[in-house]
Design a protein around this motif. Structure first.
Motif, PDB file in Angstrom:
ATOM      1  N   THR A 182       0.669  -7.228  12.985  1.00  0.00           N
ATOM      2  CA  THR A 182       1.770  -8.008  12.227  1.00  0.00           C
ATOM      3  C   THR A 182       2.292  -7.236  10.763  1.00  0.00           C
ATOM      4  OG1 THR A 182      -0.012  -9.230  11.197  1.00  0.00           O
ATOM      5  CG2 THR A 182       1.029 -10.007  12.984  1.00  0.00           C
ATOM      6  N   ASP A 183       1.475  -6.144  10.628  1.00  0.00           N
ATOM      7  CA  ASP A 183       1.980  -5.406   9.314  1.00  0.00           C
ATOM      8  C   ASP A 183       3.282  -4.398   9.685  1.00  0.00           C
ATOM      9  OD1 ASP A 183      -0.403  -6.504   8.232  1.00  0.00           O
ATOM     10  OD2 ASP A 183      -1.442  -4.620   8.377  1.00  0.00           O
ATOM     11  N   ARG A 184       3.828  -4.003   8.552  1.00  0.00           N
ATOM     12  CA  ARG A 184       4.753  -2.966   9.014  1.00  0.00           C
ATOM     13  C   ARG A 184       4.727  -1.586   7.967  1.00  0.00           C
ATOM     14  NH1 ARG A 184       8.489  -7.277   7.246  1.00  0.00           N
ATOM     15  NH2 ARG A 184       8.296  -7.501   4.880  1.00  0.00           N
ATOM     16  N   ILE A 185       5.256  -0.521   8.556  1.00  0.00           N
ATOM     17  CA  ILE A 185       5.226   0.742   7.921  1.00  0.00           C
ATOM     18  C   ILE A 185       6.693   1.053   7.469  1.00  0.00           C
ATOM     19  CG2 ILE A 185       4.710   3.141   7.938  1.00  0.00           C
ATOM     20  CD1 ILE A 185       2.690   2.366  10.315  1.00  0.00           C
ATOM     21  N   ALA A 186       7.069   1.443   6.189  1.00  0.00           N
ATOM     22  CA  ALA A 186       8.179   1.929   5.922  1.00  0.00           C
ATOM     23  C   ALA A 186       8.265   3.278   5.252  1.00  0.00           C
ATOM     24  CB  ALA A 186       8.833   1.099   4.711  1.00  0.00           C
ATOM     25  N   ALA A 187       8.700   4.295   5.897  1.00  0.00           N
ATOM     26  CA  ALA A 187       8.822   5.633   5.679  1.00  0.00           C
ATOM     27  C   ALA A 187      10.342   5.884   5.191  1.00  0.00           C
ATOM     28  CB  ALA A 187       8.579   6.635   6.900  1.00  0.00           C
TER      29      ALA A 187
ATOM     30  N   GLU B 146      -2.393  -0.444  -3.739  1.00  0.00           N
ATOM     31  CA  GLU B 146      -3.320   0.813  -3.620  1.00  0.00           C
ATOM     32  C   GLU B 146      -2.467   1.968  -3.383  1.00  0.00           C
ATOM     33  OE1 GLU B 146      -6.944   2.163  -0.497  1.00  0.00           O
ATOM     34  OE2 GLU B 146      -5.790   0.380  -0.162  1.00  0.00           O
ATOM     35  N   ILE B 147      -2.946   3.129  -3.853  1.00  0.00           N
ATOM     36  CA  ILE B 147      -2.272   4.266  -3.836  1.00  0.00           C
ATOM     37  C   ILE B 147      -3.282   5.502  -3.022  1.00  0.00           C
ATOM     38  CG2 ILE B 147      -1.219   6.260  -5.057  1.00  0.00           C
ATOM     39  CD1 ILE B 147      -0.731   4.466  -7.210  1.00  0.00           C
ATOM     40  N   VAL B 148      -2.911   5.862  -1.967  1.00  0.00           N
ATOM     41  CA  VAL B 148      -3.555   6.961  -1.407  1.00  0.00           C
ATOM     42  C   VAL B 148      -2.922   8.190  -1.055  1.00  0.00           C
ATOM     43  CG1 VAL B 148      -5.323   7.345   0.745  1.00  0.00           C
ATOM     44  CG2 VAL B 148      -4.693   5.031  -0.030  1.00  0.00           C
ATOM     45  N   THR B 149      -3.410   9.401  -1.385  1.00  0.00           N
ATOM     46  CA  THR B 149      -2.527  10.498  -1.306  1.00  0.00           C
ATOM     47  C   THR B 149      -2.929  11.395  -0.067  1.00  0.00           C
ATOM     48  OG1 THR B 149      -4.111  11.920  -2.699  1.00  0.00           O
ATOM     49  CG2 THR B 149      -2.365  10.564  -3.809  1.00  0.00           C
ATOM     50  N   PHE B 150      -1.971  12.198   0.687  1.00  0.00           N
ATOM     51  CA  PHE B 150      -2.264  12.937   1.850  1.00  0.00           C
ATOM     52  C   PHE B 150      -1.439  14.505   1.310  1.00  0.00           C
ATOM     53  CE2 PHE B 150      -2.482   8.508   2.656  1.00  0.00           C
ATOM     54  CZ  PHE B 150      -3.603   8.613   3.768  1.00  0.00           C
ATOM     55  N   GLU B 151      -1.661  15.480   2.090  1.00  0.00           N
ATOM     56  CA  GLU B 151      -1.277  16.611   2.032  1.00  0.00           C
ATOM     57  C   GLU B 151       0.284  16.554   2.516  1.00  0.00           C
ATOM     58  OE1 GLU B 151      -1.859  21.242   3.264  1.00  0.00           O
ATOM     59  OE2 GLU B 151      -3.684  19.920   3.324  1.00  0.00           O
ATOM     60  N   ASN B 152       0.377  15.886   3.358  1.00  0.00           N
ATOM     61  CA  ASN B 152       1.755  15.632   4.014  1.00  0.00           C
ATOM     62  C   ASN B 152       2.163  14.348   4.958  1.00  0.00           C
ATOM     63  OD1 ASN B 152       0.738  15.779   6.957  1.00  0.00           O
ATOM     64  ND2 ASN B 152       0.292  17.971   6.593  1.00  0.00           N
ATOM     65  N   THR B 153       3.427  14.252   5.270  1.00  0.00           N
ATOM     66  CA  THR B 153       3.853  12.991   5.762  1.00  0.00           C
ATOM     67  C   THR B 153       3.135  12.727   7.235  1.00  0.00           C
ATOM     68  OG1 THR B 153       6.182  13.313   4.650  1.00  0.00           O
ATOM     69  CG2 THR B 153       5.871  11.777   6.244  1.00  0.00           C
TER      70      THR B 153
ATOM     71  N   VAL C 103       0.866  -1.160  -0.115  1.00  0.00           N
ATOM     72  CA  VAL C 103      -0.099   0.334   0.010  1.00  0.00           C
ATOM     73  C   VAL C 103       0.900   1.146   0.009  1.00  0.00           C
ATOM     74  CG1 VAL C 103      -1.862   1.389   1.103  1.00  0.00           C
ATOM     75  CG2 VAL C 103      -1.714  -1.187   1.403  1.00  0.00           C
ATOM     76  N   TRP C 104       0.531   2.040  -0.973  1.00  0.00           N
ATOM     77  CA  TRP C 104       1.419   3.329  -1.009  1.00  0.00           C
ATOM     78  C   TRP C 104       0.421   4.548  -0.491  1.00  0.00           C
ATOM     79  CZ3 TRP C 104       6.419   3.550  -3.262  1.00  0.00           C
ATOM     80  CH2 TRP C 104       6.754   2.441  -3.790  1.00  0.00           C
ATOM     81  N   LEU C 105       1.304   5.185   0.735  1.00  0.00           N
ATOM     82  CA  LEU C 105       0.695   6.382   1.317  1.00  0.00           C
ATOM     83  C   LEU C 105       1.412   7.439   0.702  1.00  0.00           C
ATOM     84  CD1 LEU C 105      -0.165   4.637   4.922  1.00  0.00           C
ATOM     85  CD2 LEU C 105      -1.519   4.526   2.770  1.00  0.00           C
ATOM     86  N   VAL C 106       1.019   8.046  -0.076  1.00  0.00           N
ATOM     87  CA  VAL C 106       1.838   9.211  -0.797  1.00  0.00           C
ATOM     88  C   VAL C 106       1.490  10.563  -0.241  1.00  0.00           C
ATOM     89  CG1 VAL C 106       2.717  10.297  -2.945  1.00  0.00           C
ATOM     90  CG2 VAL C 106       1.761   7.690  -2.760  1.00  0.00           C
TER      91      VAL C 106
ATOM     92  N   ALA D 237       0.101  13.485   8.120  1.00  0.00           N
ATOM     93  CA  ALA D 237      -1.088  12.646   7.868  1.00  0.00           C
ATOM     94  C   ALA D 237      -0.987  11.155   7.498  1.00  0.00           C
ATOM     95  CB  ALA D 237      -1.820  13.592   7.112  1.00  0.00           C
ATOM     96  N   ALA D 238      -0.149  10.945   6.420  1.00  0.00           N
ATOM     97  CA  ALA D 238       0.048   9.743   5.761  1.00  0.00           C
ATOM     98  C   ALA D 238       0.518   8.770   6.940  1.00  0.00           C
ATOM     99  CB  ALA D 238       1.052   9.683   4.637  1.00  0.00           C
ATOM    100  N   LEU D 239       1.212   9.126   7.923  1.00  0.00           N
ATOM    101  CA  LEU D 239       1.648   8.325   8.959  1.00  0.00           C
ATOM    102  C   LEU D 239       0.606   7.948  10.026  1.00  0.00           C
ATOM    103  CD1 LEU D 239       4.038   6.849  10.506  1.00  0.00           C
ATOM    104  CD2 LEU D 239       4.208   8.987  11.790  1.00  0.00           C
ATOM    105  N   LEU D 240      -0.404   9.001  10.188  1.00  0.00           N
ATOM    106  CA  LEU D 240      -1.375   8.786  10.996  1.00  0.00           C
ATOM    107  C   LEU D 240      -2.391   7.848  10.522  1.00  0.00           C
ATOM    108  CD1 LEU D 240      -2.897  10.002  13.529  1.00  0.00           C
ATOM    109  CD2 LEU D 240      -3.926  11.741  12.337  1.00  0.00           C
ATOM    110  N   HIS D 241      -2.763   7.953   9.235  1.00  0.00           N
ATOM    111  CA  HIS D 241      -3.497   6.845   8.400  1.00  0.00           C
ATOM    112  C   HIS D 241      -2.831   5.535   8.691  1.00  0.00           C
ATOM    113  CE1 HIS D 241      -6.419   5.475   5.505  1.00  0.00           C
ATOM    114  NE2 HIS D 241      -5.266   4.869   4.959  1.00  0.00           N
ATOM    115  N   ALA D 242      -1.774   5.646   8.482  1.00  0.00           N
ATOM    116  CA  ALA D 242      -1.123   4.063   8.572  1.00  0.00           C
ATOM    117  C   ALA D 242      -1.217   3.533   9.765  1.00  0.00           C
ATOM    118  CB  ALA D 242       0.294   4.413   8.004  1.00  0.00           C
ATOM    119  N   CYS D 243      -0.960   4.312  10.776  1.00  0.00           N
ATOM    120  CA  CYS D 243      -1.240   3.839  12.231  1.00  0.00           C
ATOM    121  C   CYS D 243      -2.616   3.469  12.328  1.00  0.00           C
ATOM    122  CB  CYS D 243      -0.675   4.824  13.200  1.00  0.00           C
ATOM    123  SG  CYS D 243       1.167   5.250  13.264  1.00  0.00           S
TER     124      CYS D 243
END
Length: 428
Positions: free
Chosen positions: A404-409, A383-390, A354-357, A392-398
């Motif tokens: 068991t998933d992971r987030i790579a920034a 999937e590609i989801v866009t955000f105004e800033n990093t 999943v791409w949180l852009v 906001a993208a991190l908040l959505h990811a969390c």
């Protein structure tokens, strides 16, 4: 005259019309006026990727050996002070302001960039503190970079790949020539890239530098199955000698043994002036820290921070992600638009689900819309989801990830810095 560090940095940003102005003439004149002539050994580290890791390991090992180490790196993540460290402590605001003031008084009408001011200030701090050794990280290229105004007692080129083509050229050989500019006649020059460019060899030969290359004049072997499953050690060898049964560096990643062996080669080159024991090498490798380089943030879900911002670094990150246990991976992704966005995406697209852009609010920052278009053109599966800033993208990811998933920034220093700010993380 500015008073606070923040005021000084704002002033420096306004001084020169260009962020980057390559060339040594201006900075050499000011260096001479300030009488910045280090009597301690100077290690200069250049390369496309891996510079920060090599500087951090050199600093950790030499500190463990009892030396007072001056270390200058760039860019910073959260605070300018990160760039200038003495005995593993960041320089204070007061010290940096005093150095900037001295440079401002000395330069007269000579224009200097933000980076050039920082480079001179770092060396002034090191001389003031009477350090035993200084480590200087090249900002861009090498030949015309401000750091190159100081002669390297040993020079390290970590890797050579395509980046900064507007300044360094668009072929690996052109870029290698620029990076080899930090070599000096009669002194050891180290290359940790296993595919040594011809231009780098040719320049070393032309000026009479003593070139040591990985897998030739020095190298390493990994020892598996030592002291039980999963534990590993490695051996280092060079023309100078052997260092056996070494711990794997605390910095994670597939290329860290290349970097670590370059560190030990640099120490071999300086062993008469800076002898280092095996105990210091082991302690330095185990204790080394470097924010934003395949950095795991404690807690669940797994959060990985990586400043990878060019295809070479992205391939390394992809290899590192592939080596982890299988898990759904969310990318918090933002880049600068003058970087090879398509090359970074191509390198990583098979590792991301999943791409949180996000956009970057800086003059060179790509918008989320621009980056999403690059992803679509690369036909990414996720999937590609866009955000105004990093943030906001991190908040959505969390909110959406499972334990068991992971987030790579990743994607730039800006990306990692914004995640660190959002999570209230510190450097060091």
């Amino acid at each position: 005259m500015p008073e606070t560090l923040s005021d000084w940095l704002s002033y420096l940003e306004s001084l020169h019309p260009k962020t980057i102005a390559l060339g040594l003439e201006r900075v050499a004149q000011v260096k001479q006026r300030l009488n910045l002539n280090p009597e301690f050994p100077v290690i200069v580290v250049g390369g496309t990727n891996g510079k920060g890791s090599v500087c951090a390991m050199l600093e950790a090992v030499l500190h463990a050996a009892g030396y007072k180490v001056g270390c200058y790196t760039s860019p910073h993540l959260l605070d300018f002070n990160e760039r200038v460290r003495i005995a593993k402590q960041q320089a204070s605001d007061a010290e940096l302001c005093a150095s900037f003031e001295a440079i401002e008084h000395s330069r007269g009408d000579i224009p200097l960039t933000y980076f050039e001011f920082g480079t001179l200030a770092a060396m002034q701090c090191f001389i003031e503190h009477k350090v035993d050794v200084s480590i200087l990280e090249v900002g861009l290229g090498g030949r015309l970079d401000a750091v190159n105004v100081f002669d390297a007692d040993v020079a390290v080129v970590t890797s050579v790949d395509i980046d900064h083509i507007d300044y360094l050229g668009d072929t690996r050989e052109q870029i290698a020539f620029e990076k080899a500019g930090i070599f000096r006649q009669g002194r050891v020059a180290i290359c940790a890239d296993s595919d040594v460019p011809l231009a780098l060899r040719a320049h070393a030969e032309k000026i009479g530098a003593e070139l040591w290359c990985v897998a030739s004049e020095f190298g390493f072997e990994v020892l598996s199955h030592v002291h039980g499953a999963g534990a590993q050690q490695w051996n280092y060898h060079s023309q100078v000698g052997l260092r056996n049964a070494l711990p794997i560096p605390a910095l994670r990643g597939a290329f860290q043994l290349h970097n670590a062996s370059a560190v030990l080669a640099a120490l071999d080159a300086l062993k008469e002036r800076l002898p280092v024991s095996m105990d210091a090498v082991r302690r330095g490798l185990v204790e080394v820290q470097l924010a934003g380089r395949f950095q795991f943030v404690p807690g669940t879900p797994t959060l990985i921070l990586d400043v990878a911002h060019n295809p070479h670094a992205a391939r390394s990150l992809a290899q590192n992600l592939a080596s982890l246990p299988p898990a759904k991976t969310y990318a918090v992704f933002a880049m600068l638009k003058d970087k090879d966005m398509a090359g970074v995406v191509e390198a990583l697209k098979d590792q991301i689900d999943v791409w949180l852009v996000a956009g970057i609010a800086a003059p060179r920052g790509a918008t989320a819309k621009e980056l999403a278009q690059v992803l679509r053109e690369a036909s990414v599966q996720g999937e590609i989801v866009t955000f105004e800033n990093t943030a906001a993208a991190l908040l959505h990811a969390c909110k959406v990830v499972a334990e068991t998933d992971r987030i790579a920034a990743f994607g730039s220093f800006y990306t990692v810095a914004e995640v660190m700010q959002a999570r209230k993380l510190r450097v060091g």
